[in-house]
Design a protein around this motif. Sequence first.
Motif, PDB file in Angstrom:
ATOM      1  N   ILE A 151       0.849  -1.181   0.000  1.00 58.47           N
ATOM      2  CA  ILE A 151       0.000   0.000   0.000  1.00 58.47           C
ATOM      3  C   ILE A 151       0.887   1.234   0.000  1.00 58.47           C
ATOM      4  CG2 ILE A 151      -1.700   1.287   1.333  1.00 58.47           C
ATOM      5  CD1 ILE A 151      -2.619  -1.453   2.429  1.00 58.47           C
ATOM      6  N   ALA A 152       0.560   2.156  -0.894  1.00 57.69           N
ATOM      7  CA  ALA A 152       1.373   3.359  -1.020  1.00 57.69           C
ATOM      8  C   ALA A 152       1.368   4.142   0.281  1.00 57.69           C
ATOM      9  CB  ALA A 152       0.840   4.225  -2.152  1.00 57.69           C
ATOM     10  N   LEU A 162      -2.204  -6.873   5.551  1.00 60.73           N
ATOM     11  CA  LEU A 162      -1.147  -7.267   6.477  1.00 60.73           C
ATOM     12  C   LEU A 162      -0.497  -5.982   6.967  1.00 60.73           C
ATOM     13  CD1 LEU A 162       0.459  -9.605   7.770  1.00 60.73           C
ATOM     14  CD2 LEU A 162       2.064  -9.408   5.869  1.00 60.73           C
ATOM     15  N   LEU A 163      -0.671  -5.705   8.252  1.00 60.08           N
ATOM     16  CA  LEU A 163      -0.133  -4.474   8.827  1.00 60.08           C
ATOM     17  C   LEU A 163       1.208  -4.758   9.479  1.00 60.08           C
ATOM     18  CD1 LEU A 163      -3.250  -2.944  10.626  1.00 60.08           C
ATOM     19  CD2 LEU A 163      -2.212  -2.193   8.484  1.00 60.08           C
ATOM     20  N   ALA A 164       2.181  -3.918   9.174  1.00 58.14           N
ATOM     21  CA  ALA A 164       3.502  -4.020   9.782  1.00 58.14           C
ATOM     22  C   ALA A 164       3.965  -2.606  10.101  1.00 58.14           C
ATOM     23  CB  ALA A 164       4.471  -4.701   8.821  1.00 58.14           C
ATOM     24  N   PRO A 165       4.934  -2.471  10.992  1.00 58.50           N
ATOM     25  CA  PRO A 165       5.427  -1.124  11.281  1.00 58.50           C
ATOM     26  C   PRO A 165       5.897  -0.430  10.009  1.00 58.50           C
ATOM     27  CG  PRO A 165       6.281  -2.699  12.869  1.00 58.50           C
ATOM     28  CD  PRO A 165       5.586  -3.497  11.805  1.00 58.50           C
ATOM     29  N   GLU A 166       5.356   0.739   9.750  1.00 61.18           N
ATOM     30  CA  GLU A 166       5.774   1.591   8.627  1.00 61.18           C
ATOM     31  C   GLU A 166       5.328   1.090   7.259  1.00 61.18           C
ATOM     32  OE1 GLU A 166       7.089   4.400   9.425  1.00 61.18           O
ATOM     33  OE2 GLU A 166       7.404   3.890  11.516  1.00 61.18           O
ATOM     34  N   ARG A 167       4.578  -0.014   7.209  1.00 63.05           N
ATOM     35  CA  ARG A 167       4.135  -0.473   5.891  1.00 63.05           C
ATOM     36  C   ARG A 167       2.908  -1.357   6.028  1.00 63.05           C
ATOM     37  NH1 ARG A 167       9.279  -3.712   3.839  1.00 63.05           N
ATOM     38  NH2 ARG A 167       8.399  -3.044   1.866  1.00 63.05           N
ATOM     39  N   ALA A 168       2.218  -1.529   4.916  1.00 69.31           N
ATOM     40  CA  ALA A 168       1.039  -2.386   4.909  1.00 69.31           C
ATOM     41  C   ALA A 168       0.875  -2.956   3.504  1.00 69.31           C
ATOM     42  CB  ALA A 168      -0.196  -1.588   5.301  1.00 69.31           C
ATOM     43  N   LEU A 169       0.274  -4.140   3.426  1.00 68.23           N
ATOM     44  CA  LEU A 169       0.064  -4.791   2.133  1.00 68.23           C
ATOM     45  C   LEU A 169      -1.364  -5.296   2.046  1.00 68.23           C
ATOM     46  CD1 LEU A 169       3.114  -5.876   3.319  1.00 68.23           C
ATOM     47  CD2 LEU A 169       3.213  -6.604   0.949  1.00 68.23           C
ATOM     48  N   PHE A 170      -2.003  -5.035   0.898  1.00 69.75           N
ATOM     49  CA  PHE A 170      -3.296  -5.642   0.631  1.00 69.75           C
ATOM     50  C   PHE A 170      -3.072  -7.112   0.284  1.00 69.75           C
ATOM     51  CE2 PHE A 170      -5.063  -1.348  -0.776  1.00 69.75           C
ATOM     52  CZ  PHE A 170      -5.851  -1.216   0.356  1.00 69.75           C
ATOM     53  N   LEU A 171      -3.935  -7.977   0.809  1.00 73.95           N
ATOM     54  CA  LEU A 171      -3.838  -9.407   0.522  1.00 73.95           C
ATOM     55  C   LEU A 171      -5.052  -9.855  -0.279  1.00 73.95           C
ATOM     56  CD1 LEU A 171      -2.910 -10.552   4.137  1.00 73.95           C
ATOM     57  CD2 LEU A 171      -1.331 -10.334   2.208  1.00 73.95           C
ATOM     58  N   ASP A 172      -4.835 -10.734  -1.255  1.00 73.48           N
ATOM     59  CA  ASP A 172      -5.993 -11.358  -1.887  1.00 73.48           C
ATOM     60  C   ASP A 172      -6.467 -12.508  -0.988  1.00 73.48           C
ATOM     61  OD1 ASP A 172      -4.162 -13.356  -2.288  1.00 73.48           O
ATOM     62  OD2 ASP A 172      -4.399 -13.455  -4.459  1.00 73.48           O
ATOM     63  N   ASP A 173      -7.549 -13.158  -1.401  1.00 72.86           N
ATOM     64  CA  ASP A 173      -8.137 -14.192  -0.535  1.00 72.86           C
ATOM     65  C   ASP A 173      -7.165 -15.333  -0.249  1.00 72.86           C
ATOM     66  OD1 ASP A 173     -10.451 -12.761  -0.366  1.00 72.86           O
ATOM     67  OD2 ASP A 173     -11.529 -13.926  -1.868  1.00 72.86           O
ATOM     68  N   ILE A 174      -6.390 -15.715  -1.259  1.00 70.50           N
ATOM     69  CA  ILE A 174      -5.448 -16.823  -1.070  1.00 70.50           C
ATOM     70  C   ILE A 174      -4.307 -16.394  -0.144  1.00 70.50           C
ATOM     71  CG2 ILE A 174      -3.882 -18.423  -2.224  1.00 70.50           C
ATOM     72  CD1 ILE A 174      -6.765 -18.997  -2.880  1.00 70.50           C
TER      73      ILE A 174
END
Lengths: 12, 92
Positions: free
Chosen positions: A11-12, B26-38
């Motif tokens: 995420i940006a 997925l939340l992490a310090p200083e960053r985050a990622l969108f996850l698909d269902d898998i």
Amino acid sequence: MTWNKPKAVEIA
Amino acid sequence: MTRTRIPVLPRGVRLHFDKVRGKNVLLAPERALFLDDIGHAILSEVDGQRSVAQIARHLAAVYNAPEDAIAGDITEFIDDLADKRVIGFTDA
């Protein structure tokens, strides 16, 4: 449910 | 990474559901990622107890898919997350 290659998009 | 390794979410990293977008994150310090269902299904199985091979065996049964293909996808996925330092291993 169908298995697909998993994706994680930063995420940006 | 070998399939015998046991992945674990490091301190400060957790799964979260973003209600606004209806997406798993997925939340992490200083960053985050969108996850698909898998991706979310895989990380939901990461408990610091089971190896990649064990997780693959479980998901192969759930998704009725070839275990070897699933193990390969999971290995690649977790390797990518490890490069981003949002997942670790119990023996590292």
